[in-house]
Enzyme design. Structure first.
Site, short mmCIF file in Angstrom:
data_model
loop_
_atom_site.label_atom_id
_atom_site.label_comp_id
_atom_site.label_asym_id
_atom_site.label_seq_id
_atom_site.Cartn_x
_atom_site.Cartn_y
_atom_site.Cartn_z
N CYS A 69 14.05 -1.21 -2.31
CA CYS A 69 14.14 -2.33 -1.36
C CYS A 69 15.11 -2.03 -0.24
O CYS A 69 15.13 -2.72 0.77
CB CYS A 69 14.57 -3.60 -2.09
N CYS A 87 10.81 -8.72 4.13
CA CYS A 87 11.18 -9.76 3.17
C CYS A 87 12.45 -9.36 2.42
O CYS A 87 13.38 -10.17 2.26
CB CYS A 87 10.03 -10.00 2.20
#
Length: 245
Positions: free
Chosen positions: A233, A120
């Site tokens: 991330c 994602c």
């Protein structure tokens, strides 16, 4: 109690740090063109954008509008675009990629595994980041050594990725404390995300960010369901670390 009331405490050498930060930004604007500031619209980043504006530097700012940001963050983005002297660029994920991922894995896929959460992030953050940084010699971030153990050795100028992509990373607040950041916001009247007043020190996408409790780690509210070592991330992980992972 506001974040300013709670955190604004300048360190003893704050004035020296501020002077060095200004020098570094001026140097970066002179020696590393073209470059941009990456802004999450968090406390550190609004300080840097304010400094860029006050120094009248030719450094555009970009924001990754992931499609999953808090409403408060989006409101701050619009206020910043309306008031900033420097250009504010907005990069969004490829909509088709988002639709396919959510359709295949569901809107809560990030909670099921680290692999899905990182997938994602790849769609919503990393791919737009590469577009934002295409052709740049450097980018400016709000990384600070105090933020986490993974960032404890952040240098003011990081050239570790230059052999791979030709880009240096400039970290003008590397040695600032959280108290320094909020002291600057208070002293200069800088607009900031009201989520900080609700105990959100680190703000990302809404599904992956929560408020923290007294005594919790600074980044405890990011991907709180994961092991501490996984809490990046990919935006600030160099190539060697990616390979090792």
């Amino acid at each position: 109690m506001s974040a300013i009331d709670l955190h604004a405490r300048a360190s003893r050498d704050y004035d020296a740090k501020l002077a060095e930060t200004r020098k570094l930004l001026v140097r970066a604007a002179s020696e590393y063109q073209p470059l941009k500031q990456a802004s999450s619209l968090g406390a550190e980043d609004v300080v840097i954008t304010h400094l860029i504006n006050s120094l009248e530097l030719d450094i555009p700012v970009f924001v990754l509008e992931t499609g999953a940001l808090h409403g408060e963050t989006l409101d701050l983005l619009e206020r910043t675009r309306a008031t900033s002297r420097t250009r504010i660029e907005v990069y969004r994920p490829v909509q088709e990629s988002v639709v396919h991922f959510v359709g295949r894995e569901g809107k809560d896929a990030m909670y099921r595994s680290i692999a899905l959460r990182k997938a994602c992030c790849q769609i919503r953050k990393l791919e737009p980041l590469e577009r934002a940084l295409t052709g740049q010699r450097a980018w400016i971030t709000g990384l600070r050594r105090e933020q986490s153990s993974a960032r404890a050795d952040v240098p003011a100028i990081d050239t570790s990725d230059v052999p791979r992509n030709g880009r240096a990373k400039i970290n003008p607040l590397a040695d600032w404390t959280w108290g320094d950041v909020w002291h600057y916001i208070q002293a200069e009247g800088v607009d900031y995300n009201p989520l900080h007043d609700q105990f959100f020190p680190s703000i990302g996408c809404a599904p992956c960010t929560r408020a923290i409790s007294l005594g919790e780690d600074f980044r405890a509210g990011r991907w709180w369901w994961e092991d501490e070592a996984a809490k990046e991330c990919g935006l600030h992980v160099n190539q060697e670390e990616k390979v090792a992972a």
